[in-house]
Scaffold this motif. Structure first.
Motif, mmCIF file in Angstrom:
data_model
loop_
_atom_site.group_PDB
_atom_site.id
_atom_site.type_symbol
_atom_site.label_atom_id
_atom_site.label_comp_id
_atom_site.label_asym_id
_atom_site.label_seq_id
_atom_site.Cartn_x
_atom_site.Cartn_y
_atom_site.Cartn_z
ATOM 1 N N PHE A 1 8.204 9.084 11.065
ATOM 2 C CA PHE A 1 6.655 8.536 10.619
ATOM 3 C C PHE A 1 6.620 8.401 9.516
ATOM 4 O O PHE A 1 6.322 9.685 8.814
ATOM 5 C CB PHE A 1 5.536 8.804 11.360
ATOM 6 C CG PHE A 1 4.552 8.098 11.101
ATOM 7 C CD1 PHE A 1 4.398 6.423 10.990
ATOM 8 C CD2 PHE A 1 3.259 8.547 10.403
ATOM 9 C CE1 PHE A 1 3.103 5.800 10.657
ATOM 10 C CE2 PHE A 1 2.279 7.861 9.476
ATOM 11 C CZ PHE A 1 2.299 6.490 10.366
ATOM 12 N N TYR B 1 4.333 6.236 6.625
ATOM 13 C CA TYR B 1 3.006 5.000 6.248
ATOM 14 C C TYR B 1 3.618 3.365 5.491
ATOM 15 O O TYR B 1 4.478 3.685 5.340
ATOM 16 C CB TYR B 1 1.758 5.092 5.159
ATOM 17 C CG TYR B 1 0.788 6.188 5.312
ATOM 18 C CD1 TYR B 1 1.189 6.468 6.826
ATOM 19 C CD2 TYR B 1 0.517 7.208 4.656
ATOM 20 C CE1 TYR B 1 -0.323 7.975 7.049
ATOM 21 C CE2 TYR B 1 0.405 8.404 4.809
ATOM 22 C CZ TYR B 1 -0.363 8.566 6.116
ATOM 23 O OH TYR B 1 -1.593 9.389 6.368
ATOM 24 N N PRO B 2 3.091 2.595 6.066
ATOM 25 C CA PRO B 2 4.275 1.329 6.249
ATOM 26 C C PRO B 2 3.467 1.129 4.542
ATOM 27 O O PRO B 2 4.705 -0.073 3.824
ATOM 28 C CB PRO B 2 2.723 0.525 6.690
ATOM 29 C CG PRO B 2 2.061 1.065 7.615
ATOM 30 C CD PRO B 2 1.816 2.265 7.490
ATOM 31 N N ASN B 3 2.938 1.561 3.638
ATOM 32 C CA ASN B 3 3.324 0.489 2.538
ATOM 33 C C ASN B 3 3.900 1.665 1.874
ATOM 34 O O ASN B 3 4.167 1.618 0.197
ATOM 35 C CB ASN B 3 2.237 0.862 1.841
ATOM 36 C CG ASN B 3 0.837 0.194 2.462
ATOM 37 O OD1 ASN B 3 1.325 -1.246 2.991
ATOM 38 N ND2 ASN B 3 -0.015 0.110 2.444
ATOM 39 N N GLU B 4 4.318 2.714 2.351
ATOM 40 C CA GLU B 4 5.316 3.471 1.324
ATOM 41 C C GLU B 4 7.098 3.556 1.268
ATOM 42 O O GLU B 4 7.777 3.132 2.269
ATOM 43 C CB GLU B 4 5.181 4.461 2.193
ATOM 44 C CG GLU B 4 3.827 5.936 1.764
ATOM 45 C CD GLU B 4 3.929 7.007 2.167
ATOM 46 O OE1 GLU B 4 4.713 8.339 1.585
ATOM 47 O OE2 GLU B 4 3.885 7.737 3.378
ATOM 48 N N PHE B 5 7.243 2.653 0.010
ATOM 49 C CA PHE B 5 8.907 3.031 -0.365
ATOM 50 C C PHE B 5 9.202 3.430 -1.725
ATOM 51 O O PHE B 5 7.484 4.136 -1.985
ATOM 52 C CB PHE B 5 9.147 1.477 0.072
ATOM 53 C CG PHE B 5 8.880 0.656 0.732
ATOM 54 C CD1 PHE B 5 9.775 0.134 1.332
ATOM 55 C CD2 PHE B 5 7.107 0.094 0.969
ATOM 56 C CE1 PHE B 5 9.064 -0.931 2.551
ATOM 57 C CE2 PHE B 5 7.048 -0.804 2.166
ATOM 58 C CZ PHE B 5 7.901 -1.029 2.487
#
Lengths: 256, 417
Positions: free
Chosen positions: B18, B20-24
């Motif tokens: 898992f 977070y969606p905005n993590e890159f």
């Protein structure tokens, strides 16, 4: 006319002082201070998320992306919903496919089948920018392109952001990202363009379950403020000292 | 062309569990290059100051070379930042509207101050040479000669006095500038460490030791690169001398002198020990205090990044060259190998800090893997890929070649003081 060097310096210093001292009688206000001084009502925006009520339908994510023009199919999003499934052996399974935009229609979590008999508890947690009182992102912006308004919301100046990504790194909540089209930092701002005109944020307006609500903490008569003040609410990651202003009802210890 | 809707980071980030969606991986290879190049600048300057300030006479030749080389490295310290920015056209904004609560805002000021110090020190060191060249080239026929004449004339900045007293003043000025330059060089790099060390959201970066570790490893890498380049150029000149059968100057150019290298090696080892000690202290402290983030940090350090941290950085990049350099009977070839490994080790340290710091999610429940773009298919995958990094590595050598045409840092028969 003759003028000795000493006299010239004397007169130059005297003239400078004489012309600048009266100027110091004026007070320079930052735009935020000026705005706060003229505004009649005091406002401090905050948010209340009731995790007990969230069903993970994902409408808030869809509404947010549409309202704020974040490309619909890109993986980044200003708000998202996380699904938590805690099994009886104490393990926590978390996912948020596409930020929960299309709801959670698949029982599998990242491809893993979970036996319904083995589930101890399961719930959804919506996330968004915490509009911190002590925002780490504002502190680290090298050009001041991201800033805090007098009513507590952190905004980004798209014309001035250099796209260094320092604010993205500094946010403990992972709410920031690079906007795929504008190529600058982007994040939730409680739909500032709406709330300052008396409308609720897009996600709040479309939530059929009242899981998301907006509050003005400066207004004691605000029904949502009353809940925040009188009920047991929690915030995310308060150990970072950012003083987040998104409050949660029914927040579980497993929530990251 | 870059697809306008591609999210920055998507192309080289692989997520696991898992996240977070905005993590890159937003800070990629160029942000690895940035502290690496800055470190080289600072280290090269410190090496040159050992002679100019502390009067280490046997370091004279390499000190002059290091000083000029640090000027060639200087613009390249800013290049990775420029290549990394999403809005490169706004690169001047940190200078125009610096927001001083940000560590990056200090960059413009420190960088400019440091650049001025380096340029003026070089000017004082080589002023006599500029004057001599200008005088020698005066009234000489040919377009090239007159062009060169105007360049040297400009470089003298109208100061033609090369009397003994004037040269004494030059020496004094160079010494003062070198002395002032040391803290500024340390600050330039220490603050690069501060950029990372002050990010409280990142469990791996946040440490007050970070700036100090960065300074130590900066000096290590700077000395190593100067020694390496110096050896290679000197050996090349000696080789050419032998090929052309020239005997007249053979006594003057006898390859990289062993004394200089021995002495520089001693400094290199000292700073290397300091850097490793601090890094290990940081690691032990994290394990001992075992804060909330330790579980995920441990799984990254001892698991996913074990190869990068313990094999490539500590063993191959630190331990092996350390042994190679202290074992008796050191040859030039062995020194070169050790220096290459030291440079590699410091690069891996930067990599493990920058990429390693993004290898785990802020949720502490997932991982991100960085896949460096090799073959570019867009401007972004070029800039933030292998070839972008190579561009950054090659540039200082090109710049040095250009500068060295006017400021002969490698000729000991001419100029300099």
């Amino acid at each position: 006319m003759t003028c000795s060097r000493r006299q010239f310096l004397k007169e130059a210093v005297g003239g400078t002082l004489a012309s600048t001292l009266p100027l110091s009688a004026f007070v320079f206000l930052s735009p935020a201070e000026a705005k706060a001084a003229v505004d009649e009502a005091k406002v401090r925006w905050a948010f209340l998320v009731d995790t007990n009520k969230c069903t993970g339908c994902g409408l808030c994510v869809t509404a947010c992306k549409t309202e704020n023009e974040v490309p619909f199919d890109s993986p980044v999003t200003r708000t998202w919903v996380e699904r938590y499934v805690v099994t009886k052996d104490g393990e926590t399974h978390i996912d948020s496919p596409l930020g929960g935009r299309d709801g959670f229609i698949d029982d599998k979590i990242r491809g893993e089948e979970i036996d319904p008999e083995n589930i101890a508890k399961a719930f959804f947690v919506p996330k968004l920018c915490n509009q911190c009182d002590n925002p780490a992102c504002v502190q680290v912006c090298p050009v001041g392109a991201t800033y805090q308004t007098h009513d507590g919301v952190v905004l980004i100046d798209r014309e001035w952001c250099i796209g260094c990504g320092y604010c993205i790194m500094a946010c403990p909540y992972g709410v920031r990202f690079f906007h795929p089209e504008h190529k600058v930092a982007d994040k939730c701002n409680f739909c500032y363009h709406r709330i300052t005109k008396g409308m609720p944020p897009a996600c709040v307006e479309c939530c059929s379950f009242d899981a998301r609500r907006i509050a003005n903490l400066e207004d004691p008569d605000d029904p949502v403020t009353k809940i925040i003040l009188t009920e047991r609410v929690a915030v995310l990651k308060d150990e970072y000292g950012t003083k987040p202003h998104v409050f949660y009802l029914g927040l579980d210890a497993n929530v990251r | 062309m870059t697809d306008p809707a591609i999210v920055h980071g998507v192309e080289w980030t692989i997520k696991e569990l898992f996240v977070y969606p905005n993590e890159f991986i937003y800070w990629s290879i160029q942000i690895v290059m940035y502290p690496y190049m800055t470190g080289l600048v600072a280290g090269a300057f410190v090496l040159s100051s050992l002679y100019h300030v502390f009067g280490q006479k046997d370091l004279k030749e390499i000190a002059q070379f290091s000083l000029v080389f640090s000027l060639a490295l200087l613009p390249v310290a800013a290049l990775p930042l420029l290549l990394h920015l999403q809005q490169p056209l706004r690169a001047m904004e940190p200078l125009l509207t610096p927001h001083f609560t940000s560590a990056i805002a200090a960059f413009g000021i420190v960088f400019t101050a440091y650049g001025l110090i380096v340029v003026s020190e070089i000017w004082f060191v080589y002023r006599k040479y500029f004057v001599e060249q200008a005088q020698a080239l005066k009234n000489q026929p040919g377009l090239l000669a007159s062009l060169k004449y105007s360049v040297y004339l400009a470089l003298t900045m109208g100061a033609f006095d090369v009397s003994e007293d004037a040269i004494k003043v030059d020496k004094k000025a160079a010494k003062v500038l070198a002395a002032v330059g040391i803290p500024v060089a340390c600050f330039l790099h220490g603050y690069a460490g501060f950029i990372f060390g002050s990010v409280k959201a990142n469990a791996l970066w946040m440490s007050p030791l970070m700036p100090v570790i960065f300074i130590m490893s900066a000096v290590v890498s700077g000395i190593a690169l100067c020694m390496l380049t110096y050896i290679v150029i000197m050996e090349w000149q000696a080789f050419r001398q032998r090929r052309s059968g020239g005997t007249t100057e053979a006594t003057e150019i006898k390859g990289a002198e062993v004394d200089i290298i021995t002495k520089s090696t001693r400094y290199l080892l000292g700073f290397l020990v300091a850097a490793i000690s601090l890094e290990l202290l940081d690691l032990i402290f994290r394990g001992y205090t075992a804060m909330k983030s330790w579980d995920i940090l441990r799984s990254v350090m001892y698991g996913k990044d074990f190869m990068n941290i313990f094999v490539l950085q500590y063993t191959l990049g630190n331990l092996v060259p350390f042994i190679l350099l202290i074992l008796p009977g050191r040859t030039m070839k062995r020194t070169v190998l050790a220096l290459l490994l030291v440079l590699f080790g410091v690069f891996m340290m930067r990599w493990n800090v920058v990429i390693g710091g993004q290898a785990f999610s802020l949720s502490f429940s997932g991982y991100m893997h960085y896949h460096i773009p090799i073959i570019p298919h867009s401007l972004e995958t070029f800039k933030e890929g292998l070839f972008g990094a190579l561009t950054v590595i090659v540039t200082p050598f090109v710049l040095f070649w250009i500068i060295n045409n006017f400021v002969p840092s490698l000729r000991r028969d001419l100029g300099g003081n």
